[in-house]
Write an enzyme that holds these catalytic residues in place. Structure first.
Site, short mmCIF file in Angstrom:
data_model
loop_
_atom_site.label_atom_id
_atom_site.label_comp_id
_atom_site.label_asym_id
_atom_site.label_seq_id
_atom_site.Cartn_x
_atom_site.Cartn_y
_atom_site.Cartn_z
N SER A 53 1.30 -6.36 -0.97
CA SER A 53 1.19 -7.64 -0.11
C SER A 53 -0.23 -7.99 0.41
O SER A 53 -1.30 -6.94 0.30
CB SER A 53 2.11 -7.60 1.13
OG SER A 53 1.82 -6.68 1.74
N LYS A 54 -0.38 -8.87 1.33
CA LYS A 54 -1.65 -9.02 1.84
C LYS A 54 -2.05 -7.77 2.83
O LYS A 54 -3.37 -7.51 2.91
CB LYS A 54 -1.89 -10.46 2.75
CG LYS A 54 -1.67 -11.75 1.65
CD LYS A 54 -2.13 -12.93 2.50
CE LYS A 54 -2.23 -13.98 1.45
NZ LYS A 54 -2.28 -15.30 2.20
N ARG A 55 -1.23 -7.24 3.31
CA ARG A 55 -1.59 -6.18 4.49
C ARG A 55 -1.87 -4.99 3.69
O ARG A 55 -2.51 -3.93 3.97
CB ARG A 55 -0.17 -5.88 5.29
CG ARG A 55 0.88 -5.34 4.48
CD ARG A 55 2.00 -5.13 5.56
NE ARG A 55 3.25 -4.52 4.63
CZ ARG A 55 3.41 -3.30 4.60
NH1 ARG A 55 2.62 -2.27 4.87
NH2 ARG A 55 4.76 -2.81 3.85
N HIS A 56 -1.63 -4.97 2.36
CA HIS A 56 -1.89 -3.63 1.34
C HIS A 56 -3.26 -3.99 0.66
O HIS A 56 -4.04 -3.05 0.44
CB HIS A 56 -0.98 -3.53 0.12
CG HIS A 56 0.43 -3.16 0.75
ND1 HIS A 56 1.60 -3.95 0.60
CD2 HIS A 56 0.85 -1.90 1.43
CE1 HIS A 56 2.64 -3.07 1.00
NE2 HIS A 56 2.25 -2.02 1.54
#
Length: 465
Positions: free
Chosen positions: A240-243
């Site tokens: 995801s974007k946080r990754h």
């Protein structure tokens, strides 16, 4: 065997990190085998495809230095060839017209759900005479797929993968409005572009079975497949974007170098022993599909940062200064003249070990090129406030010193001894006055880089003299 591969993104968004890795694997495979690497923009979804996304994909590819052979192929410009293939299948009896209305298809789906079956087209029009078609219904063209036996793929990454043909229905090739569907378009384009190997994410594995059936119905050779496992986050969850599921442009903005990102993406799912730092020329020599793993790779920002730090340290000082300069100019609101640029280049050896990205480097380099009087942080102000008379005296003592690192250190040591104070009692206010901070590269090296005029001017600013 002649190798031709392609990267075929859909321009419904920017070039994300998974797509960049797919492009890299295709590019390396082509380079390793002396083949061709082609770029195809799959822009048939006209509602979601945008020019901005196309431009971002091309820009991202160029930034990563993944050059392609020949002209870019735009899938939307080839729809007549796709439709012709569907009509040929229809004429040869390998496809048929289906006149089911939307209501009939919905009823078919509801019945399958109610009976606990998979939702598939039931072949209503597979063997019916088109003369029985209801008036006013434009037909779709469906593939007459095999109903018995198996479709087998010998995948270079996933191994032997088999699906029973009874699990696959007669997929639509041409919609009622005459537009081709994704699977047909991909097959026709890959055939016409002479693609020998299809290297892509394993989210396309199910499509490979359907595409194989289309190839065979058209009498065309099926290319080799290699379906690469997707990238997960460091915690094993879907990326995801946080990754790090960001566009390639975001990594450029964050200050990563293209060669570092290429090296990092290479190691996401492919390995060569314990080698971590693999220059591009070495990667081309070593890369092949047999070393691509089946398990999902895990994206780790910390590892990317460490790798980028290595490439920063290995980059030529002048080249690195040129990369950092636009970031610094934006931060200070002024252009760097020749003198400031020379200072920046001279500062690089002392700054590179303190940074992992170009943004880090710009941050630690800012004091070198900041206009006078330089900004002081709270700790610097606290150091300077009681030491202004001392700094004024130090300015006078340094005025005639040879402007070289060891000589400057000796001059400050002699000054401290004369004043009966510790070296740090002189050096810390000096550091604060010259850098605006209580922490910096070795201060005498900083002075040597700044030069006599700039250093004495900053001391004058800080002491009020």
């Amino acid at each position: 065997m002649s190798v031709t591969v392609r990267f075929a993104p859909s321009p419904t968004g920017f070039l994300h990190i998974g797509g960049a890795r797919t492009a890299l694997f295709n590019w390396l495979f082509a380079k390793h085998h002396g083949g061709k690497f082609l770029l195809r923009i799959e822009d048939t979804d006209r509602q979601r495809s945008t020019k901005e996304a196309v431009d971002a994909i091309i820009d991202g590819m160029r930034w990563l230095d993944l050059s392609w052979d020949g002209e870019i192929v735009y899938q939307s410009q080839r729809q007549s060839a796709h439709a012709e293939a569907a009509r040929r299948l229809l004429a040869e009896g390998n496809a048929y017209c289906c006149y089911c209305s939307p209501e009939e298809l919905e009823a078919m789906r509801n019945k399958a759900r109610a009976e606990g079956r998979s939702v598939r087209y039931d072949g209503t029009w597979r063997d019916r005479d088109p003369s029985l078609a209801p008036p006013g219904i434009k037909p779709v063209i469906r593939l007459r797929a095999p109903q018995t036996g198996e479709t087998l793929i010998e995948d270079h990454v996933q191994g032997r993968v088999v699906v029973a043909n009874e699990q696959l229905d007669d997929l639509i090739l041409l919609r009622a409005d005459g537009t081709p569907t994704y699977n047909l378009s991909v097959v026709v384009d890959d055939h016409d572009m002479a693609i020998s190997h299809v290297i892509r994410g394993d989210d396309h594995l199910n499509n490979a079975f359907r595409q194989t059936q289309i190839y065979r119905a058209l009498g065309w050779a099926v290319p080799d497949f290699a379906h690469v496992s997707l990238i997960h986050g460091a915690d094993g969850a879907k990326l995801s974007k946080r990754h790090g599921a960001l566009g390639v442009d975001a990594y450029r903005d964050m200050g990563y170098l293209p060669e570092a990102l290429r090296n990092y993406l290479l190691r996401l799912g492919w390995g060569h022993g314990d080698d971590e730092i693999i220059p591009t020329a070495q990667a081309i020599e070593w890369f092949d599909l047999d070393a691509v793993g089946r398990a999902p790779a895990r994206f780790d920002f910390a590892k990317l940062g460490n790798l980028n730090a290595h490439y920063l340290r290995a980059t030529d000082d002048a080249a690195l200064a040129a990369m950092v300069a636009p970031r610094l100019e934006a931060a200070i609101g002024a252009s760097l003249d020749a003198e400031k640029t020379a200072i920046l280049v001279a500062a690089m050896p002392g700054l590179k070990p303190r940074a992992k990205t170009l943004n880090d480097l710009a941050e630690v380099a800012r004091f070198y090129v900041a206009p006078r009087p330089i900004a002081l942080d709270d700790k610097a102000r606290a150091l300077i406030s009681p030491a202004k008379p001392l700094l004024s005296e130090l300015q006078s003592a340094l005025a005639t010193a040879p402007w070289e690192e060891s000589a400057l250190e000796q001059a400050v040591r002699t000054f401290a001894e004369t004043k009966g104070i510790k070296l740090g009692d002189a050096a810390q206010p000096l550091r604060a006055a010259l850098t605006g901070s209580a922490a910096s590269p070795p201060i005498f090296a900083v002075m040597a880089v700044l030069g006599r005029e700039e250093s004495l001017g900053r001391l004058a600013d800080a002491s009020g003299g």
